[in-house]
Design a protein around this motif. Structure first.
Motif, PDB file in Angstrom:
ATOM      1  N   ALA A   1       0.685  -1.196  -0.107  1.00 42.35           N
ATOM      2  CA  ALA A   1       0.291   0.097   0.041  1.00 42.35           C
ATOM      3  C   ALA A   1       0.868   1.142   0.128  1.00 42.35           C
ATOM      4  O   ALA A   1       0.356   2.359  -0.458  1.00 42.35           O
ATOM      5  CB  ALA A   1      -0.936  -0.141   1.264  1.00 42.35           C
ATOM      6  N   THR A   2       2.064   1.213   0.531  1.00 45.39           N
ATOM      7  CA  THR A   2       2.767   2.294   0.717  1.00 45.39           C
ATOM      8  C   THR A   2       3.542   2.760  -0.661  1.00 45.39           C
ATOM      9  O   THR A   2       3.695   3.814  -0.816  1.00 45.39           O
ATOM     10  CB  THR A   2       3.920   2.230   1.576  1.00 45.39           C
ATOM     11  OG1 THR A   2       4.831   1.344   1.686  1.00 45.39           O
ATOM     12  CG2 THR A   2       3.336   2.271   3.128  1.00 45.39           C
ATOM     13  N   SER A   3       3.881   1.825  -1.410  1.00 45.42           N
ATOM     14  CA  SER A   3       4.421   1.844  -2.768  1.00 45.42           C
ATOM     15  C   SER A   3       3.148   2.427  -3.685  1.00 45.42           C
ATOM     16  O   SER A   3       3.593   3.394  -4.708  1.00 45.42           O
ATOM     17  CB  SER A   3       4.928   0.880  -3.411  1.00 45.42           C
ATOM     18  OG  SER A   3       4.016  -0.266  -3.653  1.00 45.42           O
ATOM     19  N   GLU A   4       2.076   2.453  -3.591  1.00 45.40           N
ATOM     20  CA  GLU A   4       1.062   2.719  -4.506  1.00 45.40           C
ATOM     21  C   GLU A   4       0.455   4.160  -3.967  1.00 45.40           C
ATOM     22  O   GLU A   4      -0.328   4.745  -4.773  1.00 45.40           O
ATOM     23  CB  GLU A   4      -0.258   1.795  -4.603  1.00 45.40           C
ATOM     24  CG  GLU A   4       0.347   0.444  -5.258  1.00 45.40           C
ATOM     25  CD  GLU A   4      -0.603  -0.346  -5.558  1.00 45.40           C
ATOM     26  OE1 GLU A   4      -1.777  -0.084  -5.196  1.00 45.40           O
ATOM     27  OE2 GLU A   4      -0.382  -1.656  -5.852  1.00 45.40           O
ATOM     28  N   ARG A   5       0.498   4.685  -2.524  1.00 39.52           N
ATOM     29  CA  ARG A   5       0.204   5.722  -2.271  1.00 39.52           C
ATOM     30  C   ARG A   5       0.803   6.932  -3.013  1.00 39.52           C
ATOM     31  O   ARG A   5       2.008   6.887  -3.333  1.00 39.52           O
ATOM     32  CB  ARG A   5       0.546   5.900  -0.855  1.00 39.52           C
ATOM     33  CG  ARG A   5       0.042   7.320  -0.209  1.00 39.52           C
ATOM     34  CD  ARG A   5       0.270   7.042   1.389  1.00 39.52           C
ATOM     35  NE  ARG A   5       1.655   7.232   1.404  1.00 39.52           N
ATOM     36  CZ  ARG A   5       2.386   7.625   2.551  1.00 39.52           C
ATOM     37  NH1 ARG A   5       1.620   7.845   3.591  1.00 39.52           N
ATOM     38  NH2 ARG A   5       3.697   7.791   2.347  1.00 39.52           N
ATOM     39  N   PRO A   6       0.104   8.050  -3.508  1.00 36.46           N
ATOM     40  CA  PRO A   6       0.453   8.968  -4.191  1.00 36.46           C
ATOM     41  C   PRO A   6       1.478  10.024  -3.140  1.00 36.46           C
ATOM     42  O   PRO A   6       1.201   9.824  -1.993  1.00 36.46           O
ATOM     43  CB  PRO A   6      -0.577   9.831  -4.752  1.00 36.46           C
ATOM     44  CG  PRO A   6      -1.488   9.439  -3.981  1.00 36.46           C
ATOM     45  CD  PRO A   6      -1.465   7.874  -3.336  1.00 36.46           C
ATOM     46  N   GLU A   7       2.528  10.590  -3.733  1.00 36.54           N
ATOM     47  CA  GLU A   7       3.210  11.355  -2.907  1.00 36.54           C
ATOM     48  C   GLU A   7       2.626  12.635  -2.462  1.00 36.54           C
ATOM     49  O   GLU A   7       1.832  13.343  -3.231  1.00 36.54           O
ATOM     50  CB  GLU A   7       4.597  12.114  -3.808  1.00 36.54           C
ATOM     51  CG  GLU A   7       5.638  12.489  -3.101  1.00 36.54           C
ATOM     52  CD  GLU A   7       6.756  13.066  -3.984  1.00 36.54           C
ATOM     53  OE1 GLU A   7       8.048  12.998  -3.360  1.00 36.54           O
ATOM     54  OE2 GLU A   7       6.644  13.004  -5.214  1.00 36.54           O
ATOM     55  N   SER A   8       2.596  12.797  -0.983  1.00 29.04           N
ATOM     56  CA  SER A   8       1.776  14.094  -0.552  1.00 29.04           C
ATOM     57  C   SER A   8       2.616  15.299  -0.892  1.00 29.04           C
ATOM     58  O   SER A   8       3.637  15.342  -1.393  1.00 29.04           O
ATOM     59  CB  SER A   8       1.838  14.121   0.894  1.00 29.04           C
ATOM     60  OG  SER A   8       3.153  13.975   1.370  1.00 29.04           O
TER      61      SER A   8
END
Length: 53
Positions: free
Chosen positions: A4-11
């Motif tokens: 999930a962390t690799s697919e999360r868009p950069e904030s």
């Protein structure tokens, strides 16, 4: 199952930090004050000449 962390868009904060690192931003507050003093010139406060009310 994907991470999930690799697919999360950069904030926005992460983008800002990455750009600051790229531009070699300096986090030292004393250095900031030193540089700011070179840019900002303080105007002397006007002297009061008495009560003119």
């Amino acid at each position: 199952m994907p991470n999930a962390t690799s697919e999360r868009p950069e904030s926005q904060l992460d983008k800002f930090k990455a750009l600051a690192r790229e531009l070699e931003a300096d986090e030292d507050e004393a250095r900031w004050d030193e540089r700011l003093e070179k840019v900002v010139k303080h105007k002397p406060a006007p002297e009061e000449t008495g009560d003119q009310a």
